[in-house]
Design a protein around this motif. Sequence first.
Motif, PDB file in Angstrom:
ATOM      1  N   THR A 247      -6.652  17.384  27.007  1.00 54.35           N
ATOM      2  CA  THR A 247      -8.058  16.987  27.089  1.00 54.35           C
ATOM      3  C   THR A 247      -8.994  18.084  26.576  1.00 54.35           C
ATOM      4  O   THR A 247     -10.060  17.782  26.043  1.00 54.35           O
ATOM      5  CB  THR A 247      -8.430  16.654  28.538  1.00 54.35           C
TER       6      THR A 247
ATOM      7  N   SER B  47      -5.926  22.357  29.131  1.00 53.92           N
ATOM      8  CA  SER B  47      -6.059  21.367  30.208  1.00 53.92           C
ATOM      9  C   SER B  47      -5.614  19.999  29.721  1.00 53.92           C
ATOM     10  O   SER B  47      -5.799  19.654  28.545  1.00 53.92           O
ATOM     11  CB  SER B  47      -7.520  21.291  30.684  1.00 53.92           C
TER      12      SER B  47
ATOM     13  N   LYS C 168      -2.820  16.475  31.125  1.00 54.83           N
ATOM     14  CA  LYS C 168      -2.030  15.845  32.184  1.00 54.83           C
ATOM     15  C   LYS C 168      -0.596  15.632  31.731  1.00 54.83           C
ATOM     16  O   LYS C 168      -0.288  15.680  30.530  1.00 54.83           O
ATOM     17  CB  LYS C 168      -2.648  14.518  32.607  1.00 54.83           C
ATOM     18  N   ASN C 169       0.254  15.418  32.729  1.00 52.90           N
ATOM     19  CA  ASN C 169       1.686  15.153  32.521  1.00 52.90           C
ATOM     20  C   ASN C 169       2.405  16.314  31.849  1.00 52.90           C
ATOM     21  O   ASN C 169       3.369  16.122  31.112  1.00 52.90           O
ATOM     22  CB  ASN C 169       1.898  13.869  31.719  1.00 52.90           C
TER      23      ASN C 169
ATOM     24  N   THR D  41       0.928  20.817  36.290  1.00 53.08           N
ATOM     25  CA  THR D  41       0.985  19.504  35.641  1.00 53.08           C
ATOM     26  C   THR D  41      -0.303  19.195  34.877  1.00 53.08           C
ATOM     27  O   THR D  41      -0.313  18.339  33.992  1.00 53.08           O
ATOM     28  CB  THR D  41       1.221  18.385  36.676  1.00 53.08           C
ATOM     29  N   THR D  42      -1.389  19.914  35.213  1.00 57.75           N
ATOM     30  CA  THR D  42      -2.670  19.651  34.541  1.00 57.75           C
ATOM     31  C   THR D  42      -3.199  20.854  33.765  1.00 57.75           C
ATOM     32  O   THR D  42      -4.274  20.765  33.168  1.00 57.75           O
ATOM     33  CB  THR D  42      -3.730  19.250  35.579  1.00 57.75           C
TER      34      THR D  42
END
Length: 640
Positions: free
Chosen positions: A41, A57, A59-60, A84-85
Amino acid sequence: MKTIGKPFKVVAIAMTVLGVSIAGCKKDKDKATAQNDPSITSFSPAEAAIGNTVVISGKNFSQEKAENKVKFNGVAAVVSEAKTTELSVKVPEGAGNGKITVTVNDITATSATDFKVNASAPRVSGFDPAKGAAGVEVTITGERFSNQSKAFFGTLPATTTFVNTTTLKAVVPADVLTAKIRVTNGNLEALSAIDFIAPPRITGLSVDRAEEGQVITITGVNFSDNRENIEVAFGGGVATSAEIESCNSTAIVVKAPVAGKDGKIGVTANGLFVQSVNEFKYKATITEFSPKSGPKGTLVSLKGKRLGVGASIEINGIPATSFPYRAPDQTEIRFHIPTHASVVGDKIKLKSNNLEYLTAEPFVVTNVWKKLRDAVAGQYYEKGFMYVQNNEIFVGLGKNATGGLNNTYAKYSIANNTWSTPVAIPTIVTPRYDVSYATLGNRVFVIGGLISANSYKRDVDYLDLGDNTWRDAGLLPDNSGGGVAFVINNTLYAGLGNGAGARKIYQFDNTNLNWSEGEIVDLRSAGFINNSCFVLDNNAYIGHGKDVANNMKKAFFSFSGSGTTGPVADAKVVTDGAASFSYNGKGYVKAVHDLYEYNPTNDEWKLINSTDAIYVNYLTVVNNRIFGIGYNGEVYEYIP
């Protein structure tokens, strides 16, 4: 040809449908897979020198550093921290301007914008100390600092002093959070490789009182995701690692430890300590008590945990005042059930640390009269009759509150603890008081009585419980009022009382509805007016009462139906008009406030209850429960 064509058409349609179904399943699967794919992101800083730290930054990502493959414009970088993030990486040698990619499980995510390599950007190589509270001065080392450089702890600006191009001094700001140190030179910035550790702060507790083992959530900031970096103490008693269920930077879920104590909760996170503002207190736990029943004054042992050093105990709102023993470890309290008249049995209440606790089940106070309901306005049945049908108690006739005569009866529901509206009795039954009554089969007999002073009746009426109809059962051979009636050997007897048949007992023929002439019985010094009477093992026990001179008696005799009587030990007191009942092979007489028990085995009377100052006029046993009813509708239950 048409016949051959149809199957091919069907197959084609089926294949088409199947194809749609397969395609639909594939799309669903792809959608589910995409939700678990890594994605980027943002990243910060947007440009940096080789060797600088960049935070990506998204996810997953994987929590395992080695499972995240990061590249800067195709050049592999080393991951220093992984969540994870969020990933922390250093810009690798040979990196150029371009996209950042993260590959997890062979699925690659690509940044939306290019990362730029800028050799002029500052670099943070370290800082000291590694942790501290607001006001602590931190030395930041690195490269390409200037007198325009500013330091930030996370997003919070710090008072910054330029020492030289490789050193800055920064004062930790208030409300600092655990985060990376950031140094800016104009539009260029650098991040530390690791977080500056800020002291933990507790902002709240999910509960401020709990039992041992109860789960509590401690909220705050600057905790840790790693249980090994967390220690929780309750008033100095430290929770074991097994009692810490989970933790992250803002919450710790922990079971109140067995070793804990009342006091403030302390949290040590990453070696830094903080205490809660408010104190935490343990709740008491009641595990058992014994015995479960007994008379007033019984010694009871209440067991549990943390029962309280100065805990108090109540039952029925009456405090216990006698405490022979309190365990030093607060696991047991021994106390005596209060002897106060209001104590009739209830759950035991423990009061400790301004909290109240009840036992799961009540302590049953035995040998006590328990009030079930208060008097009923306008209801009054003095010296009438009583019978039981279908777990309901009926009373009727007798005098009313003004001295007049009732021509009604009322019904008490045991199940609902309510009285019905009085119902009129047919005119076939003459209103009267001082009647004798007894139930034989499905017939309730009302015998003799008075309609006024010295005006006796011979009337015998009965209520047929089968069709709820009142009928005439003839007349007694002689007038009778204030006598007795009872059933032994399935035969109804009545007699005594104040009238012409005062010393006689008559036998009733239930088939022909007539009475024998009666036999004069040996009263053996007992009275013959307003006697007490109960039946044990087909023997009627008759006594107390008074003579024509109103002298009350305490003598008793037994009557077996043969016309003869046998001696019985004298009761303890003289009285008349006392209600009585039989229960578990023994006879009982309620003489004003005192309850006496007669044991035929050893021919002995004893006083068993004198502490409950109640007055009842009708006594009966229903489903092994003993009920007492006052003239005005008060209802009590005797707990033997």
